[in-house]
Design a protein around this motif. Sequence first.
Motif, PDB file in Angstrom:
ATOM      1  N   SER A   1       0.794  -1.142   0.121  1.00 42.39           N
ATOM      2  CA  SER A   1       0.043  -0.118  -0.074  1.00 42.39           C
ATOM      3  C   SER A   1       0.880   1.276   0.006  1.00 42.39           C
ATOM      4  CB  SER A   1      -1.018   0.114   1.244  1.00 42.39           C
ATOM      5  OG  SER A   1      -1.881  -1.249   1.157  1.00 42.39           O
ATOM      6  N   THR A   2       1.991   1.144   0.795  1.00 37.28           N
ATOM      7  CA  THR A   2       2.660   2.275   0.793  1.00 37.28           C
ATOM      8  C   THR A   2       3.518   2.879  -0.470  1.00 37.28           C
ATOM      9  OG1 THR A   2       3.226   1.862   3.318  1.00 37.28           O
ATOM     10  CG2 THR A   2       4.735   3.429   2.115  1.00 37.28           C
ATOM     11  N   ARG A   3       4.048   1.464  -1.290  1.00 38.18           N
ATOM     12  CA  ARG A   3       4.713   1.810  -2.544  1.00 38.18           C
ATOM     13  C   ARG A   3       3.331   2.143  -3.666  1.00 38.18           C
ATOM     14  NH1 ARG A   3       6.777  -3.784  -1.286  1.00 38.18           N
ATOM     15  NH2 ARG A   3       8.999  -3.461  -0.584  1.00 38.18           N
ATOM     16  N   THR A   4       2.352   1.818  -3.337  1.00 35.40           N
ATOM     17  CA  THR A   4       1.233   1.984  -4.553  1.00 35.40           C
ATOM     18  C   THR A   4       1.093   3.705  -4.264  1.00 35.40           C
ATOM     19  OG1 THR A   4       0.374  -0.098  -4.276  1.00 35.40           O
ATOM     20  CG2 THR A   4      -0.990   1.657  -5.047  1.00 35.40           C
ATOM     21  N   LEU A   5       0.918   4.181  -2.991  1.00 37.05           N
ATOM     22  CA  LEU A   5       0.481   5.715  -2.602  1.00 37.05           C
ATOM     23  C   LEU A   5       1.815   6.382  -3.200  1.00 37.05           C
ATOM     24  CD1 LEU A   5      -1.557   7.418  -1.733  1.00 37.05           C
ATOM     25  CD2 LEU A   5      -0.756   7.198   0.290  1.00 37.05           C
ATOM     26  N   LEU A   6       2.896   5.897  -3.009  1.00 37.72           N
ATOM     27  CA  LEU A   6       4.165   6.476  -3.375  1.00 37.72           C
ATOM     28  C   LEU A   6       4.227   6.733  -4.807  1.00 37.72           C
ATOM     29  CD1 LEU A   6       7.181   7.921  -3.083  1.00 37.72           C
ATOM     30  CD2 LEU A   6       8.001   5.342  -3.155  1.00 37.72           C
ATOM     31  N   VAL A   7       3.912   5.685  -5.849  1.00 39.91           N
ATOM     32  CA  VAL A   7       3.863   5.872  -7.192  1.00 39.91           C
ATOM     33  C   VAL A   7       2.831   6.678  -7.848  1.00 39.91           C
ATOM     34  CG1 VAL A   7       3.548   4.663  -9.367  1.00 39.91           C
ATOM     35  CG2 VAL A   7       5.042   3.372  -7.450  1.00 39.91           C
ATOM     36  N   LEU A   8       1.493   6.703  -6.873  1.00 39.95           N
ATOM     37  CA  LEU A   8       0.370   7.289  -7.310  1.00 39.95           C
ATOM     38  C   LEU A   8       0.526   8.919  -6.942  1.00 39.95           C
ATOM     39  CD1 LEU A   8      -2.376   7.560  -8.019  1.00 39.95           C
ATOM     40  CD2 LEU A   8      -3.216   6.919  -6.144  1.00 39.95           C
ATOM     41  N   SER A   9       1.343   8.984  -5.879  1.00 41.29           N
ATOM     42  CA  SER A   9       1.679  10.422  -5.748  1.00 41.29           C
ATOM     43  C   SER A   9       2.562  11.156  -6.857  1.00 41.29           C
ATOM     44  CB  SER A   9       2.251  10.594  -4.422  1.00 41.29           C
ATOM     45  OG  SER A   9       1.373  10.386  -3.368  1.00 41.29           O
ATOM     46  N   LEU A  10       3.609  10.355  -7.193  1.00 43.67           N
ATOM     47  CA  LEU A  10       4.725  10.755  -8.105  1.00 43.67           C
ATOM     48  C   LEU A  10       3.771  10.926  -9.595  1.00 43.67           C
ATOM     49  CD1 LEU A  10       7.710   8.479  -7.287  1.00 43.67           C
ATOM     50  CD2 LEU A  10       7.250  11.021  -6.696  1.00 43.67           C
ATOM     51  N   VAL A  11       2.832  10.043  -9.680  1.00 42.85           N
ATOM     52  CA  VAL A  11       2.363  10.134 -11.183  1.00 42.85           C
ATOM     53  C   VAL A  11       1.569  11.541 -11.326  1.00 42.85           C
ATOM     54  CG1 VAL A  11       0.438   9.284 -12.605  1.00 42.85           C
ATOM     55  CG2 VAL A  11       2.213   7.826 -11.512  1.00 42.85           C
ATOM     56  N   THR A  12       0.656  11.627  -9.982  1.00 41.11           N
ATOM     57  CA  THR A  12      -0.151  12.877  -9.672  1.00 41.11           C
ATOM     58  C   THR A  12       0.760  14.201 -10.115  1.00 41.11           C
ATOM     59  OG1 THR A  12      -1.598  11.740  -8.450  1.00 41.11           O
ATOM     60  CG2 THR A  12      -1.763  14.075  -8.347  1.00 41.11           C
ATOM     61  N   ALA A  13       1.629  14.409  -9.335  1.00 44.76           N
ATOM     62  CA  ALA A  13       2.723  15.461  -9.412  1.00 44.76           C
ATOM     63  C   ALA A  13       3.158  15.663 -10.881  1.00 44.76           C
ATOM     64  CB  ALA A  13       3.987  15.332  -8.356  1.00 44.76           C
ATOM     65  N   LEU A  14       3.717  14.520 -11.596  1.00 41.66           N
ATOM     66  CA  LEU A  14       4.072  14.631 -12.822  1.00 41.66           C
ATOM     67  C   LEU A  14       2.857  15.181 -14.074  1.00 41.66           C
ATOM     68  CD1 LEU A  14       6.286  14.205 -15.094  1.00 41.66           C
ATOM     69  CD2 LEU A  14       5.563  11.777 -15.229  1.00 41.66           C
ATOM     70  N   ILE A  15       1.715  14.601 -13.758  1.00 42.26           N
ATOM     71  CA  ILE A  15       0.524  15.116 -14.649  1.00 42.26           C
ATOM     72  C   ILE A  15       0.503  16.538 -14.282  1.00 42.26           C
ATOM     73  CG2 ILE A  15      -1.822  14.657 -14.979  1.00 42.26           C
ATOM     74  CD1 ILE A  15      -1.554  11.650 -14.530  1.00 42.26           C
ATOM     75  N   ALA A  16       0.182  16.936 -13.068  1.00 40.62           N
ATOM     76  CA  ALA A  16       0.167  18.433 -12.752  1.00 40.62           C
ATOM     77  C   ALA A  16       1.301  19.318 -13.394  1.00 40.62           C
ATOM     78  CB  ALA A  16      -0.081  18.593 -11.106  1.00 40.62           C
ATOM     79  N   TYR A  17       2.537  18.697 -13.365  1.00 41.74           N
ATOM     80  CA  TYR A  17       3.520  19.639 -13.939  1.00 41.74           C
ATOM     81  C   TYR A  17       3.494  19.706 -15.411  1.00 41.74           C
ATOM     82  CZ  TYR A  17       8.055  20.805 -15.490  1.00 41.74           C
ATOM     83  OH  TYR A  17       9.093  21.230 -16.191  1.00 41.74           O
ATOM     84  N   LEU A  18       3.212  18.386 -16.106  1.00 44.76           N
ATOM     85  CA  LEU A  18       3.133  18.610 -17.604  1.00 44.76           C
ATOM     86  C   LEU A  18       1.743  19.456 -18.052  1.00 44.76           C
ATOM     87  CD1 LEU A  18       3.811  14.695 -18.566  1.00 44.76           C
ATOM     88  CD2 LEU A  18       5.362  16.842 -18.738  1.00 44.76           C
ATOM     89  N   TYR A  19       0.955  19.668 -17.260  1.00 40.93           N
ATOM     90  CA  TYR A  19      -0.135  20.482 -17.616  1.00 40.93           C
ATOM     91  C   TYR A  19       0.186  22.018 -17.364  1.00 40.93           C
ATOM     92  CZ  TYR A  19      -5.318  21.219 -18.232  1.00 40.93           C
ATOM     93  OH  TYR A  19      -6.355  21.435 -18.926  1.00 40.93           O
ATOM     94  N   GLY A  20       1.207  22.332 -16.990  1.00 42.91           N
ATOM     95  CA  GLY A  20       1.466  23.875 -16.454  1.00 42.91           C
ATOM     96  C   GLY A  20       2.459  24.208 -17.729  1.00 42.91           C
ATOM     97  N   ARG A  21       3.068  25.575 -17.449  1.00 41.52           N
ATOM     98  CA  ARG A  21       3.726  26.228 -18.503  1.00 41.52           C
ATOM     99  C   ARG A  21       5.235  26.239 -18.284  1.00 41.52           C
ATOM    100  NH1 ARG A  21       0.537  30.591 -20.059  1.00 41.52           N
ATOM    101  NH2 ARG A  21      -1.335  30.973 -18.929  1.00 41.52           N
TER     102      ARG A  21
END
Length: 448
Positions: A329-349
């Motif tokens: 569960s900890t590893r899953t949440l770690l990967v999910l958080s990194l993916v979320t941060a990456l998507i948010a960054y790629l949506y920016g300027r």
Amino acid sequence: MNPAATPDSPDTGGTANPEHVMTAEERAEYERLRRDAAVRHRGVRRAGASVLVLLALLLAPVAVVAAWVQETVSDTDRYVETVAPLASESAVQEAVINRLTDRVVDNVDVAAVTDSLTRALQDAGAPPRVVEGAEALEGPLRSAVRSVVDRTVSRVITSDVFQQVWEGANRRSHAAVVNMLTGDGDSALRAEDGAVKLDVGEVVDEVRERLVGAGFDKAAAIPDTDRTITLFETEELGKAQDAMRLLDILGTWLPVLTVVLAALAVWTAPAHRMMLIVTAAGVALMMVVLLVALAVVRRVYLDSVPSTALPTDAAATIFDTFVRFLRDSTRTLLVLSLVTALIAYLYGRGRLARAVRTTAGRGTTAAGRALHRAGMSTGSTGHRLAEYRAWTTGGVIAAGALALLLWNHPTVGAIALVLGVGVAVLIVLAILAAAGEPADRPAERVPG
């Protein structure tokens, strides 16, 4: 308020009531006050969002542990799934085999057998050399008894019988887990004198029956006492039980509270996307901290278990098996958080984000135009997909998040699968949108 001069408007009495005309100094002061109010408002929002995200990050590891504890002790299937692999682990099997073999051999009085044989030979008038030979049989006889007992016990422990007995006992005594965590009751898994012990009485009964059936009548005298295996031994068990009770109570609502705090932090912050990146990266960092903490606890646990009570490899196997779902569960949440941060960054300027979007856009546009030239135009559907691209992208992201939310115990593999499907769907939609547009379609707008 309109600072420009306006014509006089007649009042009900017929008299004129002229509007006030702002001077240049008044307009400048008005604009300054507006800017100051906006800055103060943004400052309050930024401070509030910082407090909310800090609380969410501090609660994140506790919420993961609490959810794991609550699920493990409340879901019988999950609990059995957690402990079932122990029955097939070679290190655990070897520890159980050695423990049971020692107990059986200790209850077989080999010396009494050789003494009885010696006396019988003496009474029968056997030569002294024969009598001395009978006395020397104690060592070989003890070795033979141990060999037969070890072989019999090994057959039981390594067979499906042991695994079935193990799973059945754990399933029937699932309430014992709650008793162990709370310190109440008396069952197969219980806390006694600072140690967590597992009752293997059913296995002992099975071994005893097989030994008696093999001709070892003395095995029937195996005592019913001392039929437990110590799993954990620590002086801090009482404190751990108190912590487990609290985690069990908070296991349901603490994760919900953590998610709500994180969502409020993102919503409150003036820069939503940036706060989403900060929150996701912070959660990932806290998951790394939790994994490190688990490694430290594992080392402390192994150091606290005497090798005479449980071999180190068996103790390590027990710990790793017991917490493997927490690690997952900890590893899953770690990967999910990194993916979320990456998507948010790629949506920016950012420069890299713009470059990635531009490259992806050129690729899908080229593919779409190739389809268009090949006579596979998507027409009005493509035009709509291009017009509502932001909505379709948001819908795909929301669908992916919903899939993970409804997934029963998602893993890193599940995240990779959902992410791959989502990216593939977005690529297909972009190609279909390009196939319905003219070649000189407008350039992509950069998200705000």
